[in-house]
Design an enzyme around this catalytic site. Sequence first.
Site, mmCIF file in Angstrom:
data_model
loop_
_atom_site.group_PDB
_atom_site.id
_atom_site.type_symbol
_atom_site.label_atom_id
_atom_site.label_comp_id
_atom_site.label_asym_id
_atom_site.label_seq_id
_atom_site.Cartn_x
_atom_site.Cartn_y
_atom_site.Cartn_z
ATOM 1 N N TYR A 149 -7.335 2.699 5.279
ATOM 2 C CA TYR A 149 -5.964 2.310 5.183
ATOM 3 C C TYR A 149 -5.882 0.932 5.835
ATOM 4 O O TYR A 149 -5.412 -0.110 5.128
ATOM 5 C CB TYR A 149 -5.056 3.300 5.628
ATOM 6 C CG TYR A 149 -3.771 2.982 5.736
ATOM 7 C CD1 TYR A 149 -3.051 3.144 4.632
ATOM 8 C CD2 TYR A 149 -3.258 2.054 6.858
ATOM 9 C CE1 TYR A 149 -1.547 2.686 4.932
ATOM 10 C CE2 TYR A 149 -1.768 1.820 6.975
ATOM 11 C CZ TYR A 149 -1.128 2.166 5.851
ATOM 12 O OH TYR A 149 0.195 1.693 5.815
ATOM 13 N N VAL B 263 0.725 -1.249 0.107
ATOM 14 C CA VAL B 263 -0.003 -0.070 0.052
ATOM 15 C C VAL B 263 0.807 1.319 0.009
ATOM 16 O O VAL B 263 0.433 2.279 -0.589
ATOM 17 C CB VAL B 263 -1.087 0.123 1.306
ATOM 18 C CG1 VAL B 263 -1.569 1.480 1.398
ATOM 19 C CG2 VAL B 263 -2.004 -0.900 0.808
ATOM 20 N N GLU B 264 2.021 1.166 0.610
ATOM 21 C CA GLU B 264 2.775 2.352 0.920
ATOM 22 C C GLU B 264 3.498 2.797 -0.587
ATOM 23 O O GLU B 264 3.462 3.783 -0.505
ATOM 24 C CB GLU B 264 3.498 2.272 2.160
ATOM 25 C CG GLU B 264 2.983 2.202 3.489
ATOM 26 C CD GLU B 264 2.407 3.626 4.061
ATOM 27 O OE1 GLU B 264 2.771 4.702 3.253
ATOM 28 O OE2 GLU B 264 1.793 3.616 4.853
ATOM 29 N N THR B 265 4.133 1.776 -0.796
ATOM 30 C CA THR B 265 5.238 2.243 -1.959
ATOM 31 C C THR B 265 5.260 1.295 -3.154
ATOM 32 O O THR B 265 6.073 1.479 -4.051
ATOM 33 C CB THR B 265 6.481 2.333 -1.434
ATOM 34 O OG1 THR B 265 6.991 1.047 -0.974
ATOM 35 C CG2 THR B 265 7.011 3.427 -0.435
#
Length: 379
Positions: free
Chosen positions: A362, A166-168
Amino acid sequence: MTLRTRLPYLITLLSFCAAGLMPLQVQAQADSSTKPKQKQKQKQKQKQKTSKAKQRKKTSDDEFVNFSQWKEVNGFIDDLVARDGFDRATLEGVFRQTHYLDAAIKLIKPAAPGKTKNWQAYRARFVEPTRIAAGVAFWNEHALALQRAEEQYGVPAEIIVGILGVETIYGRNTGNFRVMDSLTTLAFAYPQTANRDARMAFFRGELESALLFARDSNIDPFSILGSYAGAIGWPQFMPSSVREYAVDFDGTGKIDLRTSPIDAIGSVANFLKVHGWQRGEPLVFPATVNDPDKVADLLNQGLAAKFNTDQLKRQGVSTPGEIPSSQLLGLIDLQNGDDPTEYWLATNNYFAITQYNRSYFYAMSVIDLGRAVRAAREQ
Protein backbone atom coordinates in the site's frame (compact mmCIF):
# COMPACT_ATOMS: atom_id res chain seq x y z
CA MET A 1 -79.90 -23.40 -30.09
CA THR A 2 -81.72 -26.25 -31.89
CA LEU A 3 -79.99 -29.29 -33.26
CA ARG A 4 -80.59 -27.98 -36.82
CA THR A 5 -78.88 -24.67 -36.07
CA ARG A 6 -76.02 -26.35 -34.17
CA LEU A 7 -75.36 -28.97 -36.82
CA PRO A 8 -73.16 -26.78 -39.14
CA TYR A 9 -71.04 -25.69 -36.16
CA LEU A 10 -70.56 -29.31 -35.02
CA ILE A 11 -69.57 -30.39 -38.53
CA THR A 12 -67.01 -27.60 -38.71
CA LEU A 13 -65.67 -28.47 -35.28
CA LEU A 14 -65.26 -32.12 -36.26
CA SER A 15 -63.43 -31.16 -39.41
CA PHE A 16 -60.96 -28.98 -37.46
CA CYS A 17 -60.38 -31.74 -34.95
CA ALA A 18 -59.77 -34.26 -37.71
CA ALA A 19 -57.10 -31.97 -39.09
CA GLY A 20 -55.49 -31.58 -35.67
CA LEU A 21 -56.65 -27.98 -35.38
CA MET A 22 -59.04 -26.00 -33.23
CA PRO A 23 -61.16 -23.02 -34.21
CA LEU A 24 -60.09 -19.68 -32.68
CA GLN A 25 -63.16 -19.36 -30.49
CA VAL A 26 -62.65 -22.80 -28.96
CA GLN A 27 -58.87 -22.21 -28.67
CA ALA A 28 -59.55 -18.99 -26.79
CA GLN A 29 -61.91 -20.80 -24.47
CA ALA A 30 -59.28 -23.50 -23.90
CA ASP A 31 -56.55 -20.91 -23.29
CA SER A 32 -58.71 -19.05 -20.80
CA SER A 33 -59.37 -22.27 -18.95
CA THR A 34 -55.64 -23.07 -18.66
CA LYS A 35 -54.49 -19.57 -17.56
CA PRO A 36 -55.80 -19.89 -14.01
CA LYS A 37 -53.99 -23.21 -13.71
CA GLN A 38 -50.76 -21.68 -15.00
CA LYS A 39 -51.07 -18.74 -12.60
CA GLN A 40 -51.74 -21.16 -9.76
CA LYS A 41 -48.62 -23.16 -10.63
CA GLN A 42 -46.56 -19.97 -10.82
CA LYS A 43 -47.84 -18.86 -7.43
CA GLN A 44 -47.00 -22.27 -5.98
CA LYS A 45 -43.45 -22.09 -7.40
CA GLN A 46 -42.97 -18.57 -6.06
CA LYS A 47 -44.30 -19.64 -2.67
CA GLN A 48 -41.85 -22.55 -2.63
CA LYS A 49 -38.94 -20.22 -3.51
CA THR A 50 -39.96 -17.77 -0.79
CA SER A 51 -40.31 -20.58 1.71
CA LYS A 52 -36.87 -21.94 0.81
CA ALA A 53 -35.32 -18.48 1.12
CA LYS A 54 -36.93 -18.00 4.53
CA GLN A 55 -35.76 -21.44 5.57
CA ARG A 56 -32.19 -20.68 4.50
CA LYS A 57 -32.27 -17.43 6.47
CA LYS A 58 -33.79 -19.13 9.46
CA THR A 59 -31.29 -21.98 9.51
CA SER A 60 -28.34 -19.60 9.08
CA ASP A 61 -29.07 -17.76 12.33
CA ASP A 62 -32.35 -16.40 13.66
CA GLU A 63 -30.48 -13.70 15.64
CA PHE A 64 -29.49 -11.90 12.46
CA VAL A 65 -33.04 -10.63 12.07
CA ASN A 66 -32.87 -8.18 14.95
CA PHE A 67 -29.59 -7.02 16.49
CA SER A 68 -31.41 -5.45 19.43
CA GLN A 69 -32.26 -8.98 20.64
CA TRP A 70 -28.62 -10.03 20.86
CA LYS A 71 -27.20 -10.39 24.37
CA GLU A 72 -23.81 -8.97 23.28
CA VAL A 73 -25.45 -5.95 21.65
CA ASN A 74 -27.46 -5.21 24.78
CA GLY A 75 -24.27 -5.37 26.83
CA PHE A 76 -22.69 -2.97 24.35
CA ILE A 77 -25.67 -0.62 24.73
CA ASP A 78 -25.23 -0.75 28.52
CA ASP A 79 -21.61 0.32 28.10
CA LEU A 80 -22.49 3.22 25.79
CA VAL A 81 -25.21 4.45 28.11
CA ALA A 82 -22.82 4.39 31.08
CA ARG A 83 -19.71 5.65 29.29
CA ASP A 84 -21.06 8.09 26.71
CA GLY A 85 -24.44 9.14 28.11
CA PHE A 86 -26.52 7.71 25.27
CA ASP A 87 -30.24 7.18 25.75
CA ARG A 88 -30.96 3.46 25.95
CA ALA A 89 -34.27 3.60 24.10
CA THR A 90 -32.66 5.56 21.27
CA LEU A 91 -29.87 3.01 20.86
CA GLU A 92 -32.30 0.11 21.00
CA GLY A 93 -34.26 1.75 18.20
CA VAL A 94 -31.08 2.19 16.16
CA PHE A 95 -30.08 -1.46 16.48
CA ARG A 96 -33.59 -2.61 15.57
CA GLN A 97 -33.09 -0.85 12.24
CA THR A 98 -29.55 -2.12 11.69
CA HIS A 99 -29.15 -4.86 9.09
CA TYR A 100 -26.88 -7.87 9.12
CA LEU A 101 -24.54 -7.39 6.16
CA ASP A 102 -23.49 -10.69 4.63
CA ALA A 103 -21.33 -8.87 2.06
CA ALA A 104 -19.16 -7.47 4.86
CA ILE A 105 -18.52 -10.97 6.19
CA LYS A 106 -17.55 -12.29 2.78
CA LEU A 107 -15.29 -9.35 1.93
CA ILE A 108 -13.52 -9.21 5.30
CA LYS A 109 -12.39 -12.84 5.17
CA PRO A 110 -8.64 -13.20 4.61
CA ALA A 111 -7.32 -14.45 1.30
CA ALA A 112 -6.95 -18.18 0.89
CA PRO A 113 -3.63 -19.44 2.30
CA GLY A 114 -0.85 -20.17 -0.15
CA LYS A 115 -1.62 -17.32 -2.54
CA THR A 116 1.66 -15.81 -3.72
CA LYS A 117 2.19 -12.11 -3.12
CA ASN A 118 3.00 -10.09 -6.22
CA TRP A 119 4.02 -6.46 -5.81
CA GLN A 120 4.03 -5.63 -9.52
CA ALA A 121 0.50 -7.01 -9.97
CA TYR A 122 -0.68 -5.01 -6.95
CA ARG A 123 1.01 -1.86 -8.21
CA ALA A 124 -0.59 -2.17 -11.64
CA ARG A 125 -4.04 -1.87 -10.05
CA PHE A 126 -3.28 1.63 -8.77
CA VAL A 127 -0.55 3.17 -10.88
CA GLU A 128 -2.52 3.13 -14.12
CA PRO A 129 -3.76 5.71 -16.67
CA THR A 130 -7.23 6.31 -15.20
CA ARG A 131 -5.96 7.18 -11.72
CA ILE A 132 -3.04 9.18 -13.07
CA ALA A 133 -5.32 11.30 -15.27
CA ALA A 134 -7.81 11.75 -12.43
CA GLY A 135 -4.93 12.70 -10.14
CA VAL A 136 -3.69 15.38 -12.52
CA ALA A 137 -7.20 16.87 -12.74
CA PHE A 138 -7.58 16.75 -8.95
CA TRP A 139 -4.19 18.37 -8.36
CA ASN A 140 -4.92 21.13 -10.88
CA GLU A 141 -8.29 21.86 -9.31
CA HIS A 142 -7.08 21.85 -5.71
CA ALA A 143 -3.51 23.11 -6.12
CA LEU A 144 -3.94 25.91 -3.59
CA ALA A 145 -5.34 23.61 -0.89
CA LEU A 146 -2.58 21.06 -1.51
CA GLN A 147 0.05 23.78 -1.25
CA ARG A 148 -1.49 25.08 1.98
CA ALA A 149 -1.52 21.56 3.45
CA GLU A 150 2.13 21.09 2.56
CA GLU A 151 3.05 24.39 4.18
CA GLN A 152 1.01 23.72 7.32
CA TYR A 153 1.72 20.02 7.87
CA GLY A 154 4.91 19.40 5.89
CA VAL A 155 3.36 16.63 3.77
CA PRO A 156 4.10 16.95 0.02
CA ALA A 157 1.14 17.31 -2.33
CA GLU A 158 2.09 14.16 -4.22
CA ILE A 159 1.70 12.01 -1.10
CA ILE A 160 -1.77 13.41 -0.36
CA VAL A 161 -2.70 12.95 -4.02
CA GLY A 162 -1.35 9.40 -3.93
CA ILE A 163 -3.41 8.43 -0.87
CA LEU A 164 -6.68 9.90 -2.19
CA GLY A 165 -6.09 8.24 -5.55
CA VAL A 166 -5.42 4.81 -4.10
CA GLU A 167 -8.26 5.05 -1.59
CA THR A 168 -11.19 6.29 -3.69
CA ILE A 169 -9.93 7.57 -7.07
CA TYR A 170 -10.49 11.10 -5.80
CA GLY A 171 -13.96 10.58 -4.37
CA ARG A 172 -15.35 8.32 -7.09
CA ASN A 173 -15.53 5.14 -4.98
CA THR A 174 -16.30 6.08 -1.39
CA GLY A 175 -18.60 3.09 -0.72
CA ASN A 176 -22.36 2.63 -0.60
CA PHE A 177 -22.69 0.48 2.51
CA ARG A 178 -24.45 1.90 5.54
CA VAL A 179 -21.65 2.19 8.06
CA MET A 180 -23.99 1.17 10.90
CA ASP A 181 -24.71 -2.10 9.10
CA SER A 182 -21.06 -2.80 8.27
CA LEU A 183 -19.65 -2.04 11.70
CA THR A 184 -22.38 -3.77 13.69
CA THR A 185 -22.07 -6.93 11.60
CA LEU A 186 -18.29 -7.04 12.00
CA ALA A 187 -18.44 -6.06 15.67
CA PHE A 188 -20.72 -8.92 16.63
CA ALA A 189 -20.57 -11.50 13.82
CA TYR A 190 -16.97 -11.42 12.63
CA PRO A 191 -16.04 -14.63 10.80
CA GLN A 192 -14.15 -17.39 12.58
CA THR A 193 -10.47 -16.48 12.36
CA ALA A 194 -7.49 -16.74 14.70
CA ASN A 195 -7.77 -13.05 15.61
CA ARG A 196 -11.57 -12.91 15.76
CA ASP A 197 -11.82 -11.53 19.31
CA ALA A 198 -9.32 -8.75 18.63
CA ARG A 199 -11.03 -7.79 15.39
CA MET A 200 -14.48 -7.69 17.00
CA ALA A 201 -13.10 -5.49 19.77
CA PHE A 202 -11.65 -3.16 17.12
CA PHE A 203 -14.95 -2.90 15.24
CA ARG A 204 -16.92 -2.35 18.44
CA GLY A 205 -14.66 0.61 19.12
CA GLU A 206 -15.29 1.92 15.62
CA LEU A 207 -19.03 1.40 16.03
CA GLU A 208 -18.96 3.46 19.23
CA SER A 209 -17.00 6.16 17.38
CA ALA A 210 -19.53 6.15 14.52
CA LEU A 211 -22.41 6.67 16.95
CA LEU A 212 -20.53 9.45 18.75
CA PHE A 213 -19.65 11.10 15.45
CA ALA A 214 -23.30 11.02 14.34
CA ARG A 215 -24.45 12.46 17.66
CA ASP A 216 -21.79 15.18 17.71
CA SER A 217 -22.55 16.12 14.10
CA ASN A 218 -26.32 15.95 14.65
CA ILE A 219 -26.82 13.58 11.72
CA ASP A 220 -28.73 10.34 11.25
CA PRO A 221 -26.23 7.49 11.80
CA PHE A 222 -27.85 5.61 8.91
CA SER A 223 -27.00 8.47 6.56
CA ILE A 224 -23.29 7.69 6.85
CA LEU A 225 -22.19 5.56 3.91
CA GLY A 226 -18.81 3.95 3.46
CA SER A 227 -16.89 0.79 2.70
CA TYR A 228 -17.80 -2.74 3.74
CA ALA A 229 -15.39 -2.25 6.68
CA GLY A 230 -16.89 1.08 7.75
CA ALA A 231 -14.36 3.49 6.22
CA ILE A 232 -15.80 6.91 5.38
CA GLY A 233 -15.44 9.54 2.69
CA TRP A 234 -12.73 10.61 0.24
CA PRO A 235 -9.82 9.48 2.46
CA GLN A 236 -11.64 6.38 3.83
CA PHE A 237 -11.08 7.26 7.47
CA MET A 238 -12.46 4.88 10.03
CA PRO A 239 -14.87 6.63 12.43
CA SER A 240 -12.28 6.91 15.21
CA SER A 241 -9.87 8.59 12.77
CA VAL A 242 -12.62 10.98 11.66
CA ARG A 243 -13.11 12.06 15.25
CA GLU A 244 -9.38 12.26 16.05
CA TYR A 245 -7.60 13.43 12.91
CA ALA A 246 -10.12 15.01 10.53
CA VAL A 247 -9.95 18.80 10.21
CA ASP A 248 -12.16 21.57 8.87
CA PHE A 249 -9.70 22.61 6.17
CA ASP A 250 -12.22 24.46 3.99
CA GLY A 251 -13.30 26.77 6.82
CA THR A 252 -17.02 25.97 6.67
CA GLY A 253 -17.29 25.39 10.40
CA LYS A 254 -17.84 21.64 10.05
CA ILE A 255 -15.82 18.60 9.03
CA ASP A 256 -17.17 16.75 6.01
CA LEU A 257 -14.99 14.04 4.51
CA ARG A 258 -17.87 12.75 2.41
CA THR A 259 -18.34 15.78 0.14
CA SER A 260 -15.44 18.15 0.81
CA PRO A 261 -12.18 17.32 -1.00
CA ILE A 262 -10.56 20.25 0.82
CA ASP A 263 -11.34 18.74 4.21
CA ALA A 264 -10.00 15.42 2.90
CA ILE A 265 -6.71 17.05 1.85
CA GLY A 266 -6.14 18.69 5.23
CA SER A 267 -7.24 15.60 7.14
CA VAL A 268 -4.84 13.27 5.30
CA ALA A 269 -1.95 15.68 5.91
CA ASN A 270 -2.86 16.00 9.61
CA PHE A 271 -3.10 12.22 10.00
CA LEU A 272 0.39 11.73 8.57
CA LYS A 273 1.91 14.50 10.67
CA VAL A 274 0.44 13.07 13.87
CA HIS A 275 1.82 9.65 12.90
CA GLY A 276 5.39 10.83 12.60
CA TRP A 277 5.77 12.54 9.24
CA GLN A 278 8.91 14.68 9.19
CA ARG A 279 9.05 17.69 6.88
CA GLY A 280 11.70 17.29 4.20
CA GLU A 281 12.71 13.74 5.10
CA PRO A 282 13.08 11.30 2.16
CA LEU A 283 10.90 8.23 1.70
CA VAL A 284 12.65 5.20 0.23
CA PHE A 285 15.92 4.15 -1.37
CA PRO A 286 16.56 1.09 -3.55
CA ALA A 287 18.63 -1.62 -1.89
CA THR A 288 20.54 -4.69 -3.00
CA VAL A 289 20.54 -7.77 -0.79
CA ASN A 290 23.44 -10.10 -1.49
CA ASP A 291 22.09 -13.04 0.51
CA PRO A 292 18.36 -13.02 1.42
CA ASP A 293 18.95 -15.59 4.17
CA LYS A 294 21.22 -13.17 6.05
CA VAL A 295 18.63 -10.37 6.29
CA ALA A 296 15.75 -12.32 7.82
CA ASP A 297 16.24 -10.62 11.18
CA LEU A 298 16.13 -7.19 9.52
CA LEU A 299 12.70 -7.77 8.03
CA ASN A 300 9.34 -7.45 9.80
CA GLN A 301 10.74 -5.38 12.64
CA GLY A 302 7.54 -3.40 13.04
CA LEU A 303 6.47 -0.24 11.27
CA ALA A 304 9.49 1.86 12.17
CA ALA A 305 12.97 2.66 10.89
CA LYS A 306 15.52 1.15 13.31
CA PHE A 307 18.85 0.59 11.53
CA ASN A 308 21.63 2.84 10.29
CA THR A 309 23.61 2.20 7.12
CA ASP A 310 26.54 0.56 8.94
CA GLN A 311 24.26 -2.03 10.54
CA LEU A 312 22.67 -2.77 7.18
CA LYS A 313 25.99 -3.10 5.38
CA ARG A 314 27.31 -5.55 7.97
CA GLN A 315 24.47 -7.89 7.06
CA GLY A 316 25.06 -7.67 3.35
CA VAL A 317 22.70 -4.86 2.35
CA SER A 318 24.12 -2.49 -0.25
CA THR A 319 22.89 1.07 0.25
CA PRO A 320 23.08 4.12 -2.01
CA GLY A 321 25.98 6.44 -1.16
CA GLU A 322 23.81 9.52 -0.68
CA ILE A 323 22.16 8.21 2.48
CA PRO A 324 23.53 9.99 5.58
CA SER A 325 25.04 7.62 8.13
CA SER A 326 22.70 9.04 10.77
CA GLN A 327 19.56 8.26 8.76
CA LEU A 328 17.50 5.50 10.34
CA LEU A 329 16.06 2.98 7.91
CA GLY A 330 13.96 -0.14 7.74
CA LEU A 331 14.45 -2.93 5.22
CA ILE A 332 11.28 -3.85 3.32
CA ASP A 333 10.74 -6.69 0.88
CA LEU A 334 8.27 -6.46 -1.98
CA GLN A 335 7.67 -9.99 -3.19
CA ASN A 336 6.98 -10.55 -6.89
CA GLY A 337 5.69 -14.09 -7.06
CA ASP A 338 8.14 -16.21 -9.04
CA ASP A 339 10.19 -13.14 -10.01
CA PRO A 340 12.94 -11.70 -7.78
CA THR A 341 11.90 -9.83 -4.63
CA GLU A 342 12.47 -6.07 -4.61
CA TYR A 343 14.24 -4.67 -1.55
CA TRP A 344 13.95 -1.06 -0.39
CA LEU A 345 15.20 0.99 2.51
CA ALA A 346 12.38 2.96 4.12
CA THR A 347 12.47 6.01 6.37
CA ASN A 348 9.98 6.87 9.08
CA ASN A 349 8.02 8.94 6.54
CA TYR A 350 7.38 5.74 4.63
CA PHE A 351 6.29 4.05 7.84
CA ALA A 352 3.96 6.98 8.58
CA ILE A 353 2.06 5.96 5.44
CA THR A 354 1.82 2.39 6.72
CA GLN A 355 -0.06 3.75 9.73
CA TYR A 356 -2.80 4.60 7.24
CA ASN A 357 -2.78 1.03 5.94
CA ARG A 358 -0.44 -1.51 7.47
CA SER A 359 0.92 -2.79 4.17
CA TYR A 360 4.26 -2.32 2.43
CA PHE A 361 2.49 -2.73 -0.91
CA TYR A 362 0.00 0.00 0.00
CA ALA A 363 2.64 2.52 1.04
CA MET A 364 4.74 1.94 -2.08
CA SER A 365 1.71 2.24 -4.36
CA VAL A 366 0.85 5.59 -2.73
CA ILE A 367 4.39 6.83 -3.34
CA ASP A 368 4.50 5.55 -6.94
CA LEU A 369 1.06 6.91 -7.86
CA GLY A 370 1.91 10.32 -6.40
CA ARG A 371 5.14 10.44 -8.36
CA ALA A 372 3.41 9.35 -11.57
CA VAL A 373 0.75 12.05 -11.17
CA ARG A 374 3.39 14.71 -10.52
CA ALA A 375 5.38 13.62 -13.61
CA ALA A 376 2.26 13.63 -15.82
CA ARG A 377 1.26 17.05 -14.53
CA GLU A 378 4.71 18.50 -15.26
CA GLN A 379 4.75 17.31 -18.88
